[in-house]
Write a protein that holds these residues in place. Structure first.
Motif, PDB file in Angstrom:
ATOM      1  N   ASP A  70      66.108 -43.413  93.753  1.00  0.00           N
ATOM      2  CA  ASP A  70      66.347 -45.093  93.968  1.00  0.00           C
ATOM      3  C   ASP A  70      65.890 -45.702  92.797  1.00  0.00           C
ATOM      4  O   ASP A  70      64.573 -45.888  92.584  1.00  0.00           O
ATOM      5  CB  ASP A  70      66.154 -45.516  95.292  1.00  0.00           C
ATOM      6  N   LYS A  71      66.859 -46.471  91.957  1.00  0.00           N
ATOM      7  CA  LYS A  71      66.205 -47.131  90.761  1.00  0.00           C
ATOM      8  C   LYS A  71      65.891 -48.634  91.246  1.00  0.00           C
ATOM      9  O   LYS A  71      66.719 -49.581  91.545  1.00  0.00           O
ATOM     10  CB  LYS A  71      67.290 -47.326  89.675  1.00  0.00           C
ATOM     11  N   ALA A 128      70.953 -52.837  86.965  1.00  0.00           N
ATOM     12  CA  ALA A 128      71.239 -52.249  88.329  1.00  0.00           C
ATOM     13  C   ALA A 128      72.588 -51.787  88.539  1.00  0.00           C
ATOM     14  O   ALA A 128      72.886 -50.776  89.237  1.00  0.00           O
ATOM     15  CB  ALA A 128      70.600 -52.941  89.467  1.00  0.00           C
ATOM     16  N   PHE A 131      73.571 -48.746  86.596  1.00  0.00           N
ATOM     17  CA  PHE A 131      72.907 -47.452  87.324  1.00  0.00           C
ATOM     18  C   PHE A 131      73.871 -47.102  88.746  1.00  0.00           C
ATOM     19  O   PHE A 131      74.238 -46.172  88.718  1.00  0.00           O
ATOM     20  CB  PHE A 131      71.547 -47.606  87.782  1.00  0.00           C
ATOM     21  N   VAL A 142      70.653 -40.272  90.467  1.00  0.00           N
ATOM     22  CA  VAL A 142      70.767 -41.702  90.538  1.00  0.00           C
ATOM     23  C   VAL A 142      71.296 -42.010  92.020  1.00  0.00           C
ATOM     24  O   VAL A 142      72.312 -41.632  92.525  1.00  0.00           O
ATOM     25  CB  VAL A 142      71.581 -42.361  89.766  1.00  0.00           C
ATOM     26  N   ALA A 145      70.833 -48.607  93.508  1.00  0.00           N
ATOM     27  CA  ALA A 145      70.172 -49.460  92.372  1.00  0.00           C
ATOM     28  C   ALA A 145      69.906 -50.751  93.187  1.00  0.00           C
ATOM     29  O   ALA A 145      70.489 -51.539  93.906  1.00  0.00           O
ATOM     30  CB  ALA A 145      71.288 -49.479  91.424  1.00  0.00           C
TER      31      ALA A 145
END
Length: 637
Positions: A70-71, A128, A131, A142, A145
């Motif tokens: 999770d970004k 975000a 992503f 991925v 975000a």
């Protein structure tokens, strides 16, 4: 200095280690993380207040989400020190903002937990969303975000562009608004007032959530109360928030220091969110460290300090800072001319305009983190006959470049650009270096571009800009203290496009533009010890060039060397163009241009950075010897 006891934190090597911890343990971990952050920054200096304000939020985000899959993207990222401690970098915190050490911001090359680098404001939601859409298009590895953005960063227009786009796409995206009512300076603008009203109405937000059908986004303990509230609201009209009108589901405001509330909301959002959602968390900058909490800027940035007292360690000042000289010079000019106004983009203290605002509050404008608007605002002021000074760091003026071209240069409007932090800036590193302004301004028609060699020259350049109504004019000056020259009481306007001779010599001429002149003079002393007596001149202007001075130097010497604290394409390139057109190269002139290297230079002490850049007195000495075919020397001798 005794390190704090941190038994839980000692067992954390990455975010996965938070999974087994109970909610109670996570609360204790947050306390330990705050103490460790204070301890770390006390030894190195750096950004303190912003990180202390997001300690609980940092723990909760890493506990609930599966980072780094999770970004997690921190806007500006000066609040990322607790994040770094939790993600495997704790043992390197004593290298923070030092050469070959940890960056003071997120950095992609530093850790997989930093999916996107930042140091400028208002970029997180756009990144975000990138992503999130990559995930929707099948990008591997991925997950969610999550953008964490402060209320100060919401004054930047790019954030609204991203919110608008995300609301249109309606894909799952999580934005956490870290609302501490304090960016670097006190917040300004309608958004600040709007968020304050939302905060004041906090007890009613559960009712609004019920009325908008957002009960599902509330943690289970709050859902029944929200349903009852909905019954009370029958027949009443409740308007949506700004964020809902942009297409986001809105939850909040919630207490950003209440771990139970944070965990409940984040877990519910993770489980149920389908489209874009904004979580509004109220925090306190500097939370948990009294000296930071009581500071006007929330303890934004500090040098090394005593944890017990908060007292900072600062070297005594030997000369006034360039920033203070600029501010005091502008105040002197404004006292004589009521058309002078000053504009800053959320940096009144950093640019010295806090001093101007104390004297002329009605003539000083903080536009927030909005350089684009700030530049065009200045253009409008200039078109109306005022004399605006836009005091903006070199690195931040880059964000308003289209407006500099289209709204200022093209219309030949006399906006005055006071460009602080020109050149290399030390611990903030490449993101804040003022490397490009000479090149990106000198190539614009109608512009006049100056650089101050010392603090007295800066005072003269403020006076020059104040009286220059023929078109846009810029003057650049470095971070830090001046060199200790005698100061005139008030500046004298310079003749546009005229440099000055500093030392007459022979064989080789060194033409300096800006604050490298003291290093040039030091190099001259070293060369004179070798029997070489260079001519030294201060160009003062990159545009228009002092054609007569440059051609005289070229014709009277075997070699000419230019020196500047800027990237290739700036002053030296313009000099080379002039010499080429005048046919001086056809006559055998040896020409060299010393500029910043074609690379981004990581953080270090300013002296170390200039060694890496090859712009020290030793480097200049070596260049002279090489161009005169006198052989190489040990550059550091």
């Amino acid at each position: 200095m005794v390190a704090p006891k941190t038994p839980l934190l000692d067992g954390i090597a990455g975010s996965s280690d938070l999974a087994p911890l109970s909610d109670g343990d996570l609360r204790k971990l947050a306390d330990e993380l705050r103490a460790e952050t204070i301890h770390a920054v006390s030894r190195t200096g750096g950004h303190l207040g912003a990180g202390l304000g997001v300690v609980e939020l940092t723990v909760a985000l890493h506990a609930v989400f599966d980072t780094p899959r999770d970004k997690l993207i921190w806007d500006v990222s000066h609040q990322c020190y607790p994040h770094k401690i939790l993600t495997g970098r704790r043992r390197r915190m004593d290298t923070l903002r030092q050469k070959d050490g940890l960056s003071g911001f997120t950095k992609r090359t530093e850790s997989p937990y930093d999916p996107f680098g930042a140091a400028h404001s208002s970029t997180s939601i756009s990144a975000a969303l990138g992503f999130a859409m990559a995930r929707e298009l099948g990008a591997p590895e991925v997950g969610d975000a999550i953008a964490v953005i402060g209320d100060g960063a919401l004054t930047g227009g790019m954030a609204y562009e991203a919110l608008n786009h995300a609301g249109h796409l309606q894909k799952r995206l999580i934005v956490v608004l870290n609302d501490n009512d304090m960016s670097i300076a006190p917040p300004v603008g309608a958004m600040s007032s709007y968020l304050s009203r939302l905060y004041a109405g906090a007890p009613f937000q559960d009712l609004k959530a019920a009325a908008k059908g957002a009960v599902g986004f509330l943690p289970p303990p709050f859902q029944e109360g929200a349903r009852r509230a909905k019954e009370m609201l029958k027949g009443m009209t409740v308007g949506g928030t700004l964020f809902e009108e942009l297409g986001f589901s809105y939850v909040g405001p919630i207490n950003g220091h209440d771990m139970e509330s944070l965990l409940g909301v984040l877990r519910t959002v993770k489980a149920r969110a389908t489209g874009p959602i904004l979580i509004h968390a109220i925090t306190k900058k500097g939370k948990g460290f009294r000296p930071a909490e009581s500071a006007r800027d929330g303890g934004h940035a500090t040098s090394k300090f005593d944890v017990a007292t908060g007292e900072q360690t600062k070297a005594p000042s030997n000369a006034p800072s360039y920033t203070k000289v600029f501010a005091e010079s502008l105040i002197r000019e404004a006292a004589e001319d009521d058309r002078i106004v000053a504009i800053t983009a959320a940096m009144p203290d950093g640019t010295g305009l806090n001093l101007f605002a104390e004297r002329f509050p009605a003539r000083c404008f903080d536009v927030g983190i909005a350089e684009q608007h700030g530049v065009t605002f200045c253009a409008g002021l200039a078109a109306a006959g005022m004399r605006p000074f836009a005091a903006i760091y070199s690195t931040f003026l880059q964000r308003g470049y289209d407006q500099v071209v289209h709204d200022v240069a093209l219309q030949n409007l006399p906006v005055r650009f006071a460009i602080d932090r020109a050149g290399l800036v030390g611990a903030d590193g490449a993101t804040h270096a003022g490397s490009f302004d000479i090149a990106y301004l000198s190539n614009l028609p109608n512009f006049t571009v100056m650089a101050a060699a010392d603090e007295a020259e800066l005072r003269h350049m403020v006076a020059t800009a104040a009286t220059h109504d023929a078109g846009p004019i810029a003057f650049r000056f470095p971070r830090g203290e001046g060199v200790g020259v005698d100061m005139p009481e008030r500046g004298t306007p310079l003749e546009i496009g005229r440099g000055r001779m500093v030392h007459e010599g022979e064989r080789v001429a060194i033409l300096s533009f800006g604050a490298r002149l003291p290093e040039v003079e030091a190099a001259r002393e070293r060369l004179m010890a070798r029997g070489i007596r260079p001519t030294v001149a201060d160009a003062r202007f990159a545009k228009p060039l002092d054609r007569d001075l440059i051609l005289r130097l070229a014709r009277d010497h075997e070699a000419l060397i230019t020196i500047e604290e800027g990237a290739v394409g700036g002053f030296g390139s313009h000099v080379a163009q002039l010499l080429a057109e005048a046919g001086l190269f056809d006559e055998g002139l040896r020409f060299r241009s010393m500029v910043l290297p074609d690379a981004f230079i990581d953080q270090a002490g300013p002296a170390e950075m200039y060694i890496e850049a090859g712009l020290t007195a030793a480097d200049i000495e070596a260049k002279v010897l090489t161009v005169l075919d006198l052989g190489q020397i040990g550059k550091r001798a």
